[in-house]
Design an enzyme around this catalytic site. Structure first.
Site, PDB file in Angstrom:
ATOM      1  N   ASP A 190      -4.607   8.710  11.540  1.00 18.74           N
ATOM      2  CA  ASP A 190      -3.258   8.220  11.778  1.00 18.74           C
ATOM      3  C   ASP A 190      -2.694   8.699  13.103  1.00 18.74           C
ATOM      4  OD1 ASP A 190      -2.542   6.637   9.439  1.00 18.74           O
ATOM      5  OD2 ASP A 190      -2.976   8.487   8.353  1.00 18.74           O
ATOM      6  N   GLU A 248       0.863  -1.184   0.000  1.00 14.75           N
ATOM      7  CA  GLU A 248       0.000   0.000   0.000  1.00 14.75           C
ATOM      8  C   GLU A 248       0.897   1.232   0.000  1.00 14.75           C
ATOM      9  OE1 GLU A 248      -3.021  -2.104   3.237  1.00 14.75           O
ATOM     10  OE2 GLU A 248      -2.298  -0.063   3.568  1.00 14.75           O
TER      11      GLU A 248
END
Lengths: 269, 410
Positions: free
Chosen positions: A62, A51
């Site tokens: 995140d 990815e």
């Protein structure tokens, strides 16, 4: 459903009687070329799927590690065209390995949905993971992705109810991304039992492989997750290797070594 | 506040869209929690006990209705137009923010949650949230950009006095946008116990609708007060717009009144044509930020551009989706107001009327001065005075050189 590069790679791992190893790194980190080298190192170390993250100014899903990497990449001037070049170079170097892009939705929206799908496919990308695009808002993207042969991987969470899981997995292709910890990205010390339950509930709704991301950082954890999932997704631990390295070459070597270690984990019986 | 139903306008739709704007762009981990908020809000709207309890709080705790004040000496500077201030600064906690906070606090209790988190820019939403958490006995965590904790230090102390934990956010621009990012990260990790008490008419559906509904009381009261006072509707309603909650609150009741101009004043910082501003509707483009499609200050790659304003509460590169819709439909107009014009208006209201406004609200006052000069003495202009200026005295003292032995920066 037609076979894609992504489904083929996951089926190959399954045929070996093991879970797949899926590695994540943001593009442009520490530099565009350094990022390409690091992502190639993921594959050289043993990742079956990669990815490529598209760094974002507001990475609300995140944790501190990937926030820091995104910040470095953006301050270095990384653009969407650099992300696409990263995909193209990695895909060219490793033609059998599916290269996904993981991105927040606004960059795709701004770039143009059809244009992004076309350019990603032209670069040799295999599909997208769009973690802040729920299925209800995804019609335009799915149409564009379908026209260009891209897989769209949707995320499920421990808070997803069973009926909801069925809606999400029906919309996706390639695999289902089980984000098996309630929280932002980052490494965890324990695997926890939310993950196994989520995988079981997800499998009850779909024939797609179910791959798990929950902050795995070593071979023992990879083996533990591999015992109940079709794939083990690792991101922050790789990013941390690059952040902690004395120089980019050492970082790339550390990424390759961690990938190799995790690859033994997913093969453990 | 007993009528939560919409007057005439059928927005948003069932997916939370105001025309092309709004929606719900959230991670899967938050879908169940956001749906719970939406479902509980619909149940609460249908429950007379909810409206009764909220009405009682607004009256006996907040001090509603807030007054309408004629400002004759200020009006003389606004081309002679009659300026009327809706005094949200006189609410308990010192701004309009308490209206929404009390509604969502009641909702939090209905959902059985025990912890509240919130973002804050100027600290007014944080103070209102900390206040409600003290009143209801909830644990409270407030995220505030580090830059804002410095320029709004008084409000940080107020929140801590009320028992809230205030976490300075050090990422990104260290202002409101980043405080919202950090609050979302907390919510994803703690969603079982925690309600995110969003403070403006932005975010994923149902927040833009729900926060607007809780602030509609401003416009409902003000429309009747203006009619009672002047015998007619105002020519224009003016409010500052950051995320846009006080503006939506005062605008909404006037939307069906086609003859009433609705004017939002955005923070233009050094100027809307300079790199340092927060004029999202004037200079931004449609995109997705913090869970909804709306206008966003962004570059050609969809990366958010940092905003700048002397006002912490307006220093935000997004805006509520209903404002985006009102702009595109032409029902409302949005004008940029510079730091300088806002600070001049702040000083003018202080010295002509004995009312020190928040710097946010001073943007609306500056807009009213400009509009009054355009419309002339026959016009009546209703202004949302959304908050009081105590929190801004440090910024104002530095700006105007009000401390002994100090020179102002302007």
């Amino acid at each position: 459903m037609a076979d894609t590069k992504l489904t083929t790679a996951l089926a190959a791992a399954k045929a070996e009687g093991r879970a797949a190893l899926i590695g994540y790194l943001p593009a442009g980190f520490p530099t565009v070329d350094g990022g390409i080298a690091a992502i190639n190192a993921l594959i050289e170390g043993g990742c079956d799927v990669v990815e490529v993250g598209l760094p974002h100014s507001d990475p609300v899903l995140d944790g501190a590690v990937i926030q820091t990497a995104d910040d470095i990449a953006l301050r270095g001037g990384v653009k969407i065209k650099d992300v696409l070049r990263t995909v193209a170079e990695v895909a060219a170097a490793h033609p059998a390995v599916p290269v996904l892009v993981m991105t927040y939705w606004n960059p795709v929206d701004r770039y143009g949905v059809a244009r992004f799908a076309a350019d990603l496919a032209a670069a040799g990308g295999a599909g997208c993971i769009l973690p802040d695009l729920p299925v209800e808002e995804a019609a335009e993207w799915r149409k564009a992705a379908g026209e260009h042969g891209l897989d769209t991987v949707f995320v499920v969470a421990p808070s997803s109810k069973d009926a909801r899981l069925a809606e999400v997995t029906a919309a996706g292709s390639g695999f289902v991304y089980a984000a098996a910890v309630m929280g932002v990205t980052g490494t965890r010390s324990a695997v926890g039992n939310l993950a196994e339950d989520l995988v079981a509930r997800t499998r009850a709704t779909t024939a797609l492989p179910v791959c798990v991301g929950l902050g795995v950082s070593n071979a023992d954890q990879a083996a533990e997750v591999a015992a109940f999932a079709d794939g083990v997704i690792v991101g922050s631990a790789f990013v941390k290797r690059l952040l902690d390295a004395a120089d980019p070459e050492a970082g790339t070597a550390a990424v390759r070594a961690l990938a190799a270690d995790l690859a033994t984990g997913v093969r453990r019986k | 506040m007993s009528e939560l139903n919409l007057p005439g306008t059928q927005v948003p739709d069932s997916r939370g869209y105001f025309g092309a704007y709004g929606g719900r762009f959230i991670p899967e981990a938050l879908v169940a929690a956001v749906e719970q908020v939406a479902e509980e809000y619909e149940k609460a709207k249908a429950d007379p006990a909810f409206a009764a309890e909220l009405d009682a709080l607004l009256k006996d705790y907040t001090g509603r209705p807030s007054p309408l004040t004629d400002v004759h000496r200020f009006s003389a500077e606004a081309g002679g137009a009659r300026v009327l201030l809706k005094r949200e600064d006189l609410n308990h906690t010192g701004s309009h923010k308490i209206n929404n906070v009390l509604g969502q606090a009641l909702l939090t209790r209905r959902m059985g949650k025990t912890r509240i988190i919130a973002e804050t820019g100027a600290g007014q939403h944080g103070v209102a949230t900390a206040t409600a958490c003290a009143l209801f006995g909830f644990d409270c965590t407030i995220y505030m950009g580090e830059v804002d904790t410095q320029r709004q230090a008084l409000n940080v102390a107020r929140m801590r006095m009320l028992g809230a934990e205030v976490i300075p956010v050090k990422s990104g621009s260290r202002t409101l946008k980043d405080a919202i990012n950090e609050a979302f990260r907390d919510w994803v990790a703690n969603v079982d116990s925690t309600h995110y008490l969003f403070g403006t008419v932005a975010g994923p559906h149902p927040f833009p609708m729900m926060v607007r509904d809780f602030h509609r009381v401003i416009g409902i009261e003000a429309r009747q007060q203006v009619l009672d006072r002047t015998g007619r509707l105002p020519d224009a309603v003016v409010a500052c717009v950051g995320g846009g909650s006080n503006a939506m609150g005062i605008f909404h009741e006037f939307i069906p009144d086609a003859g009433v101009r609705l004017i939002g004043c955005e923070a233009a910082g050094d100027g809307a044509d300079t790199p340092k501003h927060a004029a999202t509707l004037t200079k931004g483009d449609p995109g997705v930020l913090h869970g909804s499609r709306t206008y966003v200050l962004q570059d050609e790659d969809g990366q958010t551009i940092e905003s700048h304003s002397i006002s912490a509460g307006l220093d935000y590169p997004g805006v509520g989706p209903e404002h985006a819709w009102l702009k595109d439909t032409g029902r409302a107009e949005y004008r940029p107001v510079t730091d300088r014009a806002a600070m001049e208006a702040l000083r003018l209201l202080s010295r002509t009327e004995g009312i020190i406004p928040a710097i946010e609200s001073a943007h609306a006052l500056a807009g009213a001065l400009e509009l009054g000069r355009e419309l002339g003495p026959e016009a009546t202009i209703l202004v949302s005075l959304s908050g009081r200026g105590d929190k801004d005295m440090h910024t104002a003292a530095e700006y105007f050189g009000l401390y002994d032995d100090a020179e102002g920066t302007n």
